[in-house]
Design a protein around this motif. Structure first.
Motif, PDB file in Angstrom:
ATOM      1  N   ASP A  16       0.833  -1.203   0.000  1.00  0.00           N
ATOM      2  CA  ASP A  16       0.000   0.000   0.000  1.00  0.00           C
ATOM      3  C   ASP A  16       0.865   1.250   0.000  1.00  0.00           C
ATOM      4  N   SER A  17       1.488   1.529  -1.137  1.00  0.00           N
ATOM      5  CA  SER A  17       2.335   2.715  -1.264  1.00  0.00           C
ATOM      6  C   SER A  17       2.028   3.405  -2.584  1.00  0.00           C
ATOM      7  N   PRO A  18       1.993   4.752  -2.584  1.00  0.00           N
ATOM      8  CA  PRO A  18       1.691   5.480  -3.817  1.00  0.00           C
ATOM      9  C   PRO A  18       2.872   5.591  -4.765  1.00  0.00           C
ATOM     10  N   VAL A  19       4.095   5.301  -4.289  1.00  0.00           N
ATOM     11  CA  VAL A  19       5.266   5.469  -5.149  1.00  0.00           C
ATOM     12  C   VAL A  19       5.241   4.437  -6.277  1.00  0.00           C
ATOM     13  N   ILE A  20       5.875   4.775  -7.393  1.00  0.00           N
ATOM     14  CA  ILE A  20       5.913   3.875  -8.548  1.00  0.00           C
ATOM     15  C   ILE A  20       7.128   2.976  -8.377  1.00  0.00           C
ATOM     16  N   ASN A  21       6.910   1.770  -7.886  1.00  0.00           N
ATOM     17  CA  ASN A  21       8.048   0.915  -7.570  1.00  0.00           C
ATOM     18  C   ASN A  21       7.666  -0.555  -7.613  1.00  0.00           C
ATOM     19  N   ALA A  22       8.650  -1.373  -7.953  1.00  0.00           N
ATOM     20  CA  ALA A  22       8.586  -2.821  -7.816  1.00  0.00           C
ATOM     21  C   ALA A  22       9.970  -3.249  -7.392  1.00  0.00           C
ATOM     22  N   PHE A  23      10.070  -4.221  -6.496  1.00  0.00           N
ATOM     23  CA  PHE A  23      11.382  -4.658  -6.047  1.00  0.00           C
ATOM     24  C   PHE A  23      11.304  -6.101  -5.564  1.00  0.00           C
ATOM     25  N   ALA A  24      12.453  -6.748  -5.506  1.00  0.00           N
ATOM     26  CA  ALA A  24      12.539  -8.126  -5.048  1.00  0.00           C
ATOM     27  C   ALA A  24      13.644  -8.226  -4.016  1.00  0.00           C
ATOM     28  N   ILE A  25      13.494  -9.138  -3.071  1.00  0.00           N
ATOM     29  CA  ILE A  25      14.547  -9.399  -2.100  1.00  0.00           C
ATOM     30  C   ILE A  25      14.921 -10.873  -2.196  1.00  0.00           C
ATOM     31  N   GLY A  48      15.540 -14.793  -1.961  1.00  0.00           N
ATOM     32  CA  GLY A  48      14.665 -15.879  -1.536  1.00  0.00           C
ATOM     33  C   GLY A  48      13.346 -15.951  -2.274  1.00  0.00           C
ATOM     34  N   GLY A  49      13.101 -15.026  -3.207  1.00  0.00           N
ATOM     35  CA  GLY A  49      11.905 -15.121  -4.033  1.00  0.00           C
ATOM     36  C   GLY A  49      10.744 -14.266  -3.590  1.00  0.00           C
ATOM     37  N   TYR A  50      10.996 -13.206  -2.829  1.00  0.00           N
ATOM     38  CA  TYR A  50       9.934 -12.284  -2.402  1.00  0.00           C
ATOM     39  C   TYR A  50       9.897 -11.094  -3.357  1.00  0.00           C
ATOM     40  N   VAL A  51       8.730 -10.880  -3.970  1.00  0.00           N
ATOM     41  CA  VAL A  51       8.584  -9.844  -4.995  1.00  0.00           C
ATOM     42  C   VAL A  51       7.421  -8.930  -4.600  1.00  0.00           C
ATOM     43  N   TYR A  52       7.658  -7.613  -4.687  1.00  0.00           N
ATOM     44  CA  TYR A  52       6.677  -6.626  -4.235  1.00  0.00           C
ATOM     45  C   TYR A  52       6.371  -5.618  -5.346  1.00  0.00           C
ATOM     46  N   PHE A  53       5.091  -5.319  -5.507  1.00  0.00           N
ATOM     47  CA  PHE A  53       4.637  -4.259  -6.406  1.00  0.00           C
ATOM     48  C   PHE A  53       3.822  -3.283  -5.567  1.00  0.00           C
ATOM     49  N   THR A  54       4.067  -1.988  -5.738  1.00  0.00           N
ATOM     50  CA  THR A  54       3.260  -0.991  -5.038  1.00  0.00           C
ATOM     51  C   THR A  54       1.948  -0.773  -5.792  1.00  0.00           C
ATOM     52  N   ARG A  55       0.945  -0.292  -5.076  1.00  0.00           N
ATOM     53  CA  ARG A  55      -0.293   0.073  -5.777  1.00  0.00           C
ATOM     54  C   ARG A  55      -0.031   1.217  -6.745  1.00  0.00           C
ATOM     55  N   GLY A  56       1.005   2.031  -6.456  1.00  0.00           N
ATOM     56  CA  GLY A  56       1.359   3.130  -7.354  1.00  0.00           C
ATOM     57  C   GLY A  56       1.783   2.646  -8.719  1.00  0.00           C
ATOM     58  N   ILE A  57       2.586   1.577  -8.775  1.00  0.00           N
ATOM     59  CA  ILE A  57       3.010   1.067 -10.084  1.00  0.00           C
ATOM     60  C   ILE A  57       1.871   0.301 -10.753  1.00  0.00           C
ATOM     61  N   MET A  58       1.045  -0.377  -9.965  1.00  0.00           N
ATOM     62  CA  MET A  58      -0.093  -1.091 -10.546  1.00  0.00           C
ATOM     63  C   MET A  58      -1.053  -0.116 -11.227  1.00  0.00           C
ATOM     64  N   ALA A  59      -1.222   1.079 -10.643  1.00  0.00           N
ATOM     65  CA  ALA A  59      -2.110   2.089 -11.236  1.00  0.00           C
ATOM     66  C   ALA A  59      -1.556   2.624 -12.548  1.00  0.00           C
ATOM     67  N   HIS A  60      -0.221   2.592 -12.716  1.00  0.00           N
ATOM     68  CA  HIS A  60       0.393   3.177 -13.911  1.00  0.00           C
ATOM     69  C   HIS A  60       0.591   2.194 -15.058  1.00  0.00           C
ATOM     70  N   PHE A  61       0.437   0.896 -14.810  1.00  0.00           N
ATOM     71  CA  PHE A  61       0.442  -0.043 -15.938  1.00  0.00           C
ATOM     72  C   PHE A  61      -0.828   0.165 -16.749  1.00  0.00           C
ATOM     73  N   ASN A  62      -0.730  -0.068 -18.065  1.00  0.00           N
ATOM     74  CA  ASN A  62      -1.910   0.092 -18.915  1.00  0.00           C
ATOM     75  C   ASN A  62      -2.323  -1.188 -19.627  1.00  0.00           C
TER      76      ASN A  62
END
Length: 484
Positions: A87-96, A98-112
């Motif tokens: 739940d973050s407005p910033v446009i970001n996706a990142f992985a750490i 061990g296979g943990y992958v995160y997408f912010t709602r900010g980047i989800m809103a900007h995909f078309n």
């Protein structure tokens, strides 16, 4: 004459070669698979606490479905991947690791479309499969061994901030150009293998570039700050996608799925969510917790569900607000003193706008590496403020030499903590993405205006749609606008 490595470093290098699952080449890797998995398992709770999970089950189901399919065809299909929308407005996706992958709602809103999402998903999984984070950890360990004995620890405000943020720096490792290029290649390969048109990822890089240009006077979007974006990246990803198609018989059934994706994100929260707190007119307001306090003019600030941070533009002082542990002011004070290795110099009980409070000044005690003596690294002012069963910690920190000049600013902010009663602030609602079906063919600019978008936000909405304002849009097509 060739330079020689320190003996400890040479022994590490000799004993720690492993095969990279993507390249098949031997490389030095001091972080084992077990350690990598442990890093992810330990960091994941901190990530979710820092940002909060975005409460949309259909969006979470979508990222799980696509992520599991992509993990299964990746170079490390044995990993149990975990996917989160945070739940973050910033446009970001990142992985750490061990296979943990995160997408912010900010980047989800900007995909078309789904294909843009899939390309970035493949890019992030690529960082995991090529062990880029583990490699960076290895480089850091080798560097520490080589410098052992020559390192001089100097107390810095940034270190205090990192401690306050629970070591979140692990999440934002900046990868080099080679790692980024390799992850772009893997993003093309993985998204294509699960049936998507990978050239769409290149188009999303244009959206990111426009977002960066729009906010040139502000910090760049997080995805751009943590993912180097060379000027030729757009062309290169297009070339990689074309090459993949040629090598795989030029399939004509690769998916884009624009309308399906837009309907999926219809209603997603856009921008800052005021319910989690917001800054306006040099004050921070929290409608749900019903408090407010002043923010020093010109100070930078960042809000997360876990804490609110403020930083002096000169980088010489910071303040933060967070929930304090304990059921009493005394318990909270003891916990903070222990957490930050503080040595209080004075404390007093007081009230702050009718709230019971405990205020103290303390030094963060550190050891001088040369003399072994305990020295004051950072001086802090702390106000613990009790509201019913909740205790807030307002903390200001600076170097001891700078503390007298910042002390009035710290005091004004902390003693300005008060109950929020303004109905306008209490009832503030977030904006949401609203997907509209066009009735007539027109330019995007005309279509946005006809759906109530003011002139001042036309370019912002064009970027959100991944289009230009003069681009023609057909009757029956979908566009994104923003509203309450």
């Amino acid at each position: 004459m060739k330079p020689t490595l320190p003996l400890a470093t040479a022994l590490l290098l000799a004993s720690a070669c492993s095969t990279n699952p993507v390249t098949g080449k031997k490389e030095v890797m001091l972080v084992s698979k077990g350690q990598e998995l442990a890093m992810g398992q330990q960091s994941d709770p901190a990530v979710t606490a820092q940002f909060g999970l975005y409460p949309d089950q259909k969006l979470q189901n979508f990222i799980n479905e696509k992520g599991k399919a992509m993990g299964a065809i990746s170079h490390r299909s044995d990993l149990t991947y975990q996917f989160r929308v945070v739940d973050s407005p910033v446009i970001n996706a990142f992985a750490i690791p061990g296979g943990y992958v995160y997408f912010t709602r900010g980047i989800m809103a900007h995909f078309n479309n789904e294909a843009q999402f899939a390309g970035v998903l493949g890019h992030e999984i690529g960082h995991v499969t090529a062990r880029h984070s583990a490699k960076q950890q290895t480089n850091a360990i080798i560097g520490q061994v080589g410098l052992m004995g020559a390192m001089i620890a100097s107390p810095k405000l940034a270190q205090f901030g990192e401690q306050a943020a629970q070591g979140m720096q692990l999440l934002f490792l900046k990868f080099g150009r080679d790692d980024e290029s390799q992850s772009d290649e893997l993003g093309v390969e993985y998204s294509s293998k699960i049936g998507y048109d990978a050239s769409q990822m290149a188009d999303f890089f244009q959206t990111l570039q426009r977002e960066q240009e729009k906010s040139a006077a502000q910090p760049v979007p997080d995805f751009l700050s943590t993912h180097p974006n060379p000027a030729d990246r757009y062309n290169r990803v297009h070339q990689l996608a074309a090459q993949w198609k040629q090598q795989n018989g030029n399939p004509t059934n690769l998916k884009i799925n624009r309308d399906q994706y837009l309907r999926l994100i219809d209603g997603i929260v856009y921008g800052e969510d005021p319910r989690q707190g917001f800054v306006e007119s040099n004050a921070f307001y929290h409608p749900e917790l019903k408090f407010r306090f002043p923010v020093p003019a010109g100070w930078k600030h960042q809000n997360t569900p876990q804490q609110f941070q403020m930083a002096d533009p000169a980088g010489k002082a910071l303040m933060m607000l967070a929930l304090a542990p304990g059921t009493s002011l005394d318990e909270a004070a003891q916990a903070l003193v222990k957490q930050f290795s503080l040595q209080p110099t004075d404390s007093r009980r007081t009230t702050v706008n009718s709230f019971p409070a405990l205020a103290f000044v303390a030094d963060q005690v550190q050891q001088d590496p040369q003399t072994g003596q305990q020295v004051a690294g950072i001086r802090t002012m702390v106000y613990l403020i009790q509201d019913g069963k909740t205790i807030y910690a307002l903390l200001g920190a600076s170097a001891p030499a700078d503390f007298p000049s910042y002390q009035p600013t710290f005091s004004t902010t902390m003693e300005g903590f008060a109950r929020l009663t303004d109905p306008d602030k209490l009832n503030r609602k977030p904006e949401h993405v609203r997907v509209k079906t066009l009735k007539l063919r027109s330019s995007l600019s005309q279509a946005l205006k006809s759906n109530g978008v003011p002139d001042a936000r036309l370019e912002e909405m064009a970027i959100l749609n991944g289009m230009q304002l003069n681009e023609q849009v057909n009757a029956g097509s979908l566009i994104k606008v923003v509203g309450k």
